[in-house]
Enzyme design. Structure first.
Site, PDB file in Angstrom:
ATOM      1  N   THR A  54       0.832  -1.212   0.000  1.00 46.29           N
ATOM      2  CA  THR A  54       0.000   0.000   0.000  1.00 46.29           C
ATOM      3  C   THR A  54       0.866   1.261   0.000  1.00 46.29           C
ATOM      4  OG1 THR A  54      -1.166  -1.248   1.727  1.00 46.29           O
ATOM      5  CG2 THR A  54      -2.121   0.868   1.070  1.00 46.29           C
ATOM      6  N   HIS A  86      -8.208  -0.161   2.781  1.00 47.69           N
ATOM      7  CA  HIS A  86      -8.080  -1.624   2.852  1.00 47.69           C
ATOM      8  C   HIS A  86      -9.457  -2.281   2.763  1.00 47.69           C
ATOM      9  CE1 HIS A  86      -3.878  -1.396   3.727  1.00 47.69           C
ATOM     10  NE2 HIS A  86      -4.017  -0.878   4.927  1.00 47.69           N
ATOM     11  N   ARG A 132      -0.712  -9.199  -3.052  1.00 46.02           N
ATOM     12  CA  ARG A 132       0.585  -9.835  -2.769  1.00 46.02           C
ATOM     13  C   ARG A 132       0.313 -11.277  -2.359  1.00 46.02           C
ATOM     14  NH1 ARG A 132       4.767  -7.674   1.971  1.00 46.02           N
ATOM     15  NH2 ARG A 132       6.670  -8.589   1.083  1.00 46.02           N
ATOM     16  N   LYS A 136      11.319  -5.555   5.211  1.00 45.54           N
ATOM     17  CA  LYS A 136      12.336  -6.078   4.290  1.00 45.54           C
ATOM     18  C   LYS A 136      12.077  -5.669   2.842  1.00 45.54           C
ATOM     19  CE  LYS A 136      14.088 -10.060   6.722  1.00 45.54           C
ATOM     20  NZ  LYS A 136      14.396 -11.504   6.622  1.00 45.54           N
ATOM     21  N   GLY A 137      10.810  -5.643   2.470  1.00 39.38           N
ATOM     22  CA  GLY A 137      10.481  -5.249   1.103  1.00 39.38           C
ATOM     23  C   GLY A 137      10.971  -6.245   0.059  1.00 39.38           C
TER      24      GLY A 137
HETATM   25  P1  A3P Z   1       7.586  -6.625   4.447  1.00 44.95           P
HETATM   26  O1  A3P Z   1       6.964  -6.665   5.803  1.00 44.95           O
HETATM   27  O2  A3P Z   1       7.559  -7.969   3.774  1.00 44.95           O
HETATM   28  O3  A3P Z   1       8.943  -6.032   4.437  1.00 44.95           O
HETATM   29  P2  A3P Z   1       1.771  -1.971   3.341  1.00 44.95           P
HETATM   30  O4  A3P Z   1       2.309  -0.657   2.912  1.00 44.95           O
HETATM   31  O5  A3P Z   1       0.605  -2.460   2.546  1.00 44.95           O
HETATM   32  O6  A3P Z   1       1.555  -2.017   4.820  1.00 44.95           O
HETATM   33  O7  A3P Z   1       2.895  -3.077   2.997  1.00 44.95           O
HETATM   34  C1  A3P Z   1       4.082  -3.133   3.736  1.00 44.95           C
HETATM   35  C2  A3P Z   1       5.036  -4.071   3.017  1.00 44.95           C
HETATM   36  O8  A3P Z   1       5.514  -3.435   1.826  1.00 44.95           O
HETATM   37  C3  A3P Z   1       6.259  -4.371   3.877  1.00 44.95           C
HETATM   38  O9  A3P Z   1       6.683  -5.693   3.514  1.00 44.95           O
HETATM   39  C4  A3P Z   1       7.219  -3.285   3.395  1.00 44.95           C
HETATM   40  O10 A3P Z   1       8.566  -3.551   3.693  1.00 44.95           O
HETATM   41  C5  A3P Z   1       6.942  -3.312   1.894  1.00 44.95           C
HETATM   42  N1  A3P Z   1       7.345  -2.068   1.230  1.00 44.95           N
HETATM   43  C6  A3P Z   1       7.114  -0.806   1.624  1.00 44.95           C
HETATM   44  N2  A3P Z   1       7.685   0.071   0.785  1.00 44.95           N
HETATM   45  C7  A3P Z   1       8.289  -0.655  -0.173  1.00 44.95           C
HETATM   46  C8  A3P Z   1       9.078  -0.320  -1.337  1.00 44.95           C
HETATM   47  N3  A3P Z   1       9.339   0.947  -1.631  1.00 44.95           N
HETATM   48  N4  A3P Z   1       9.533  -1.339  -2.092  1.00 44.95           N
HETATM   49  C9  A3P Z   1       9.267  -2.619  -1.781  1.00 44.95           C
HETATM   50  N5  A3P Z   1       8.554  -3.010  -0.690  1.00 44.95           N
HETATM   51  C10 A3P Z   1       8.071  -2.032   0.099  1.00 44.95           C
END
Ligand code: A3P
Length: 286
Positions: free
Chosen positions: A52, A106, A127, A251-252
């Site tokens: 998101t 969401h 995802r 972690k991303g």
């Molecule tokens: P992980 O917990 O697997 O690292 P949301 O924004 O929907 O809450 O999703 C969070 C997830 O997206 C987290 O995953 C976060 O690290 C990852 N995320 C956030 N920014 C990102 C980016 N620029 N590139 C890749 N993943 C990213």
């Protein structure tokens, strides 16, 4: 977090959906009654922890010609479900938003304010369920003081006893809606990781934004994991998070589930995945 700390909302089909406890029936009623989708609105919509924040940043930068601006991302792309919590109320806050309004949500498809005949658009990011489950486990530790084990959380996730309800129902309803409605763009986190620039270009085209290579490069750079964790307006450090557990940006990556799932948990999720996704035309590589 357990089932008892989740709030139940009755959706349009008469079915109940579980929302996090800080979102109440009154909040949902107000949104249903008073939130009107406008031409040009853009909603970044996801099941939690599906990318998101990343997509909010991409949309924000595209709409603002690559300029980050001074606002925190949570103000530039506010969360629809929490608009009733804005200090002066939802109505006053909405008056301060310039067109083209950007929101994040969401909500499952059945609870989203209808787009009707507007030109509003939804960018939906999905995802794979294993990375979503593990990312949510760390998220509820950090944001909701969850103290259970991963094994316990995994069972909550499988039993649909988590905020925003059943994962598979969420993504499948949005997937099906995207097949009928050209104003819904359905993307996958894994594809975005593999081709960041291609997806920035795809989102720009969907939003009707003429993006040259300079704008695409700027957006890719400023929406990288590294950049977002280092910028004050995007790093989410203003959100209360429990010390000692991973933060909002963790972690991303694709596949961190392998570091946490047992072989049995992996099989259980694979079986559920096969059952739910069968004949949907949608699949994830993870
Ligand atoms: P992980 O917990 O697997 O690292 P949301 O924004 O929907 O809450 O999703 C969070 C997830 O997206 C987290 O995953 C976060 O690290 C990852 N995320 C956030 N920014 C990102 C980016 N620029 N590139 C890749 N993943 C990213």
């Amino acid at each position: 977090m357990s089932g008892s700390t989740l709030y139940l909302v009755r959706n349009n089909n008469g079915e109940s959906i579980k929302l996090p406890m800080f979102i109440s029936q009154a909040d949902m009623d107000l949104i249903e009654k008073e939130f009107v989708v406008q031409d040009g609105d853009v909603f970044v919509t996801t099941y939690p922890r599906s990318g998101t924040t990343w997509t909010e940043q991409i949309v924000h930068l595209l709409v603002n010609n690559g300029e980050q601006g001074e606002q925190r991302l949570t103000d530039a792309v506010p969360w629809l479900e929490t608009l009733p919590h804005r200090p002066n109320g939802m109505g006053e806050f909405l008056k301060t938003m310039p067109p083209r309004r950007l929101f994040t949500s969401h909500l499952p498809y059945s609870l989203m304010p209808p787009l009707n005949s507007s030109t509003a658009k939804v960018v939906y990011i999905a995802r794979n369920p294993k990375d979503v489950a593990i990312s949510n486990y760390f998220h509820v530790q950090s944001k909701a003081n969850y103290e259970g084990t991963w094994e316990e959380y995994f069972q909550l996730f499988l039993n649909d006893d988590v905020g925003f309800g059943p994962y598979f129902d969420h993504i499948l309803a949005w997937w099906q809606a995207s097949q009928q409605d050209k104003n819904i763009l359905f993307l996958k986190y894994e594809d975005m990781i593999r081709d960041h620039a291609g997806h920035v270009a795809k989102i720009a085209a969907f939003l009707g934004i003429q993006a040259d290579s300079h704008l695409i490069d700027t957006v890719v750079t400023l929406s990288s994991f590294k950049s977002m964790t280092s910028q004050e307006t995007t790093n989410f450090d203003w959100i209360p998070q429990r010390a000692g557990v991973p933060k909002h940006f963790r972690k991303g990556e694709i596949g961190d589930w392998r570091n946490h799932f047992s072989a049995e948990q992996s099989q259980q999720m694979d079986d559920l995945y096969m059952k739910k996704m069968k004949n949907s035309g949608l699949q994830f590589e993870f």
